[in-house]
Design a protein around this motif. Structure first.
Motif, PDB file in Angstrom:
ATOM      1  N   GLU A  28       8.936  -5.151   9.885  1.00 30.25           N
ATOM      2  CA  GLU A  28       7.856  -6.054   9.516  1.00 30.25           C
ATOM      3  C   GLU A  28       6.626  -5.324   8.972  1.00 30.25           C
ATOM      4  OE1 GLU A  28       6.776  -8.715  12.686  1.00 30.25           O
ATOM      5  OE2 GLU A  28       8.842  -8.784  13.398  1.00 30.25           O
ATOM      6  N   PHE A  29       6.593  -4.022   9.097  1.00 29.37           N
ATOM      7  CA  PHE A  29       5.397  -3.259   8.747  1.00 29.37           C
ATOM      8  C   PHE A  29       5.010  -3.489   7.285  1.00 29.37           C
ATOM      9  CE2 PHE A  29       3.185   0.658   7.404  1.00 29.37           C
ATOM     10  CZ  PHE A  29       2.135   0.615   8.307  1.00 29.37           C
ATOM     11  N   PRO A  30       3.734  -3.803   7.029  1.00 32.26           N
ATOM     12  CA  PRO A  30       3.269  -4.093   5.667  1.00 32.26           C
ATOM     13  C   PRO A  30       3.017  -2.816   4.842  1.00 32.26           C
ATOM     14  CG  PRO A  30       1.443  -4.316   7.193  1.00 32.26           C
ATOM     15  CD  PRO A  30       2.672  -4.002   8.014  1.00 32.26           C
ATOM     16  N   ARG A  31       4.068  -2.259   4.297  1.00 31.33           N
ATOM     17  CA  ARG A  31       3.975  -0.978   3.580  1.00 31.33           C
ATOM     18  C   ARG A  31       3.054  -1.025   2.370  1.00 31.33           C
ATOM     19  NH1 ARG A  31       6.915   2.154   6.209  1.00 31.33           N
ATOM     20  NH2 ARG A  31       8.826   1.555   7.214  1.00 31.33           N
ATOM     21  N   GLN A  32       2.946  -2.163   1.723  1.00 34.13           N
ATOM     22  CA  GLN A  32       2.132  -2.264   0.510  1.00 34.13           C
ATOM     23  C   GLN A  32       0.683  -2.657   0.791  1.00 34.13           C
ATOM     24  OE1 GLN A  32       3.611  -1.109  -2.176  1.00 34.13           O
ATOM     25  NE2 GLN A  32       5.455  -0.896  -0.937  1.00 34.13           N
ATOM     26  N   ALA A  33       0.346  -2.879   2.044  1.00 31.79           N
ATOM     27  CA  ALA A  33      -1.016  -3.295   2.406  1.00 31.79           C
ATOM     28  C   ALA A  33      -1.978  -2.113   2.321  1.00 31.79           C
ATOM     29  CB  ALA A  33      -1.021  -3.872   3.819  1.00 31.79           C
ATOM     30  N   SER A  34      -3.258  -2.427   2.302  1.00 33.96           N
ATOM     31  CA  SER A  34      -4.281  -1.379   2.303  1.00 33.96           C
ATOM     32  C   SER A  34      -4.248  -0.631   3.639  1.00 33.96           C
ATOM     33  CB  SER A  34      -5.664  -1.992   2.101  1.00 33.96           C
ATOM     34  OG  SER A  34      -6.040  -2.727   3.249  1.00 33.96           O
ATOM     35  N   ALA A  35      -4.857   0.527   3.653  1.00 34.14           N
ATOM     36  CA  ALA A  35      -4.898   1.342   4.865  1.00 34.14           C
ATOM     37  C   ALA A  35      -5.538   0.591   6.026  1.00 34.14           C
ATOM     38  CB  ALA A  35      -5.642   2.641   4.599  1.00 34.14           C
ATOM     39  N   SER A  36      -6.634  -0.103   5.760  1.00 32.62           N
ATOM     40  CA  SER A  36      -7.300  -0.830   6.848  1.00 32.62           C
ATOM     41  C   SER A  36      -6.459  -2.015   7.312  1.00 32.62           C
ATOM     42  CB  SER A  36      -8.705  -1.269   6.438  1.00 32.62           C
ATOM     43  OG  SER A  36      -8.668  -2.070   5.288  1.00 32.62           O
ATOM     44  N   LEU A  59      -0.783   7.425  15.893  1.00 29.19           N
ATOM     45  CA  LEU A  59       0.614   7.767  16.167  1.00 29.19           C
ATOM     46  C   LEU A  59       1.572   6.667  15.722  1.00 29.19           C
ATOM     47  CD1 LEU A  59       0.467   9.520  19.639  1.00 29.19           C
ATOM     48  CD2 LEU A  59       1.102  10.519  17.450  1.00 29.19           C
ATOM     49  N   LEU A  60       1.199   5.417  15.944  1.00 32.74           N
ATOM     50  CA  LEU A  60       2.073   4.316  15.526  1.00 32.74           C
ATOM     51  C   LEU A  60       2.164   4.223  14.012  1.00 32.74           C
ATOM     52  CD1 LEU A  60       1.040   1.746  18.252  1.00 32.74           C
ATOM     53  CD2 LEU A  60       3.297   2.821  17.980  1.00 32.74           C
ATOM     54  N   LEU A  61       1.072   4.467  13.327  1.00 31.62           N
ATOM     55  CA  LEU A  61       1.139   4.520  11.864  1.00 31.62           C
ATOM     56  C   LEU A  61       2.098   5.614  11.421  1.00 31.62           C
ATOM     57  CD1 LEU A  61      -2.611   3.956  10.975  1.00 31.62           C
ATOM     58  CD2 LEU A  61      -0.705   2.505  10.242  1.00 31.62           C
ATOM     59  N   PHE A  62       2.028   6.767  12.078  1.00 31.82           N
ATOM     60  CA  PHE A  62       2.936   7.864  11.760  1.00 31.82           C
ATOM     61  C   PHE A  62       4.389   7.439  11.967  1.00 31.82           C
ATOM     62  CE2 PHE A  62       5.492  11.512  13.003  1.00 31.82           C
ATOM     63  CZ  PHE A  62       5.327  12.326  11.896  1.00 31.82           C
ATOM     64  N   GLU A  63       4.662   6.736  13.047  1.00 31.76           N
ATOM     65  CA  GLU A  63       6.023   6.253  13.308  1.00 31.76           C
ATOM     66  C   GLU A  63       6.508   5.342  12.185  1.00 31.76           C
ATOM     67  OE1 GLU A  63       8.307   7.077  15.715  1.00 31.76           O
ATOM     68  OE2 GLU A  63       6.841   8.628  16.212  1.00 31.76           O
ATOM     69  N   HIS A  64       5.590   4.613  11.579  1.00 28.53           N
ATOM     70  CA  HIS A  64       5.929   3.715  10.470  1.00 28.53           C
ATOM     71  C   HIS A  64       5.948   4.445   9.133  1.00 28.53           C
ATOM     72  CE1 HIS A  64       6.312  -0.176  12.409  1.00 28.53           C
ATOM     73  NE2 HIS A  64       5.302   0.159  13.203  1.00 28.53           N
ATOM     74  N   GLY A  65       5.773   5.762   9.159  1.00 30.00           N
ATOM     75  CA  GLY A  65       5.867   6.546   7.939  1.00 30.00           C
ATOM     76  C   GLY A  65       4.563   6.740   7.195  1.00 30.00           C
ATOM     77  N   VAL A  66       3.454   6.373   7.824  1.00 36.17           N
ATOM     78  CA  VAL A  66       2.131   6.514   7.203  1.00 36.17           C
ATOM     79  C   VAL A  66       1.483   7.763   7.788  1.00 36.17           C
ATOM     80  CG1 VAL A  66      -0.123   5.455   6.918  1.00 36.17           C
ATOM     81  CG2 VAL A  66       1.930   4.026   6.911  1.00 36.17           C
ATOM     82  N   HIS A  67       1.193   8.712   6.950  1.00 29.76           N
ATOM     83  CA  HIS A  67       0.643   9.987   7.402  1.00 29.76           C
ATOM     84  C   HIS A  67      -0.855  10.021   7.128  1.00 29.76           C
ATOM     85  CE1 HIS A  67       4.653  11.874   7.944  1.00 29.76           C
ATOM     86  NE2 HIS A  67       4.960  10.821   7.214  1.00 29.76           N
TER      87      HIS A  67
END
Length: 84
Positions: A28-36, A59-67
């Motif tokens: 469900e993670f919104p990959r195309q959404a803005s950082a905020s 850490l959760l952002l990292f788990e979703h592939g956002v560095h």
């Protein structure tokens, strides 16, 4: 490489539960959404019965592939506070 963070004992205690939730929420993670908006999504979806710290959101952002660094996440969350 995971972000460099120093977790408190309370954060370390919450981490297994949050990672379990990751399995259910990863698609469900919104990959195309803005950082905020991504940070807001993490805060809304994972903060059931807990208050997520900036460390845990990072850490959760990292788990979703956002560095993002902790400083970047804090800036994203500051934008959210300004918008509300």
């Amino acid at each position: 490489m995971p972000p460099r963070l120093t977790l408190t004992d309370a954060e370390r205690e919450l981490l297994p539960e949050l990672l379990e939730r990751f399995a259910a929420l990863q698609h469900e993670f919104p990959r195309q959404a803005s950082a905020s908006d991504q940070a807001a999504w993490i805060r809304e979806r994972y903060a059931i019965n807990v208050t997520l710290t900036d460390n845990l959101i990072t850490l959760l952002l990292f788990e979703h592939g956002v560095h993002r660094s902790l400083d970047q996440v804090r800036q994203d969350l500051a934008i959210l506070r300004e918008d509300t």
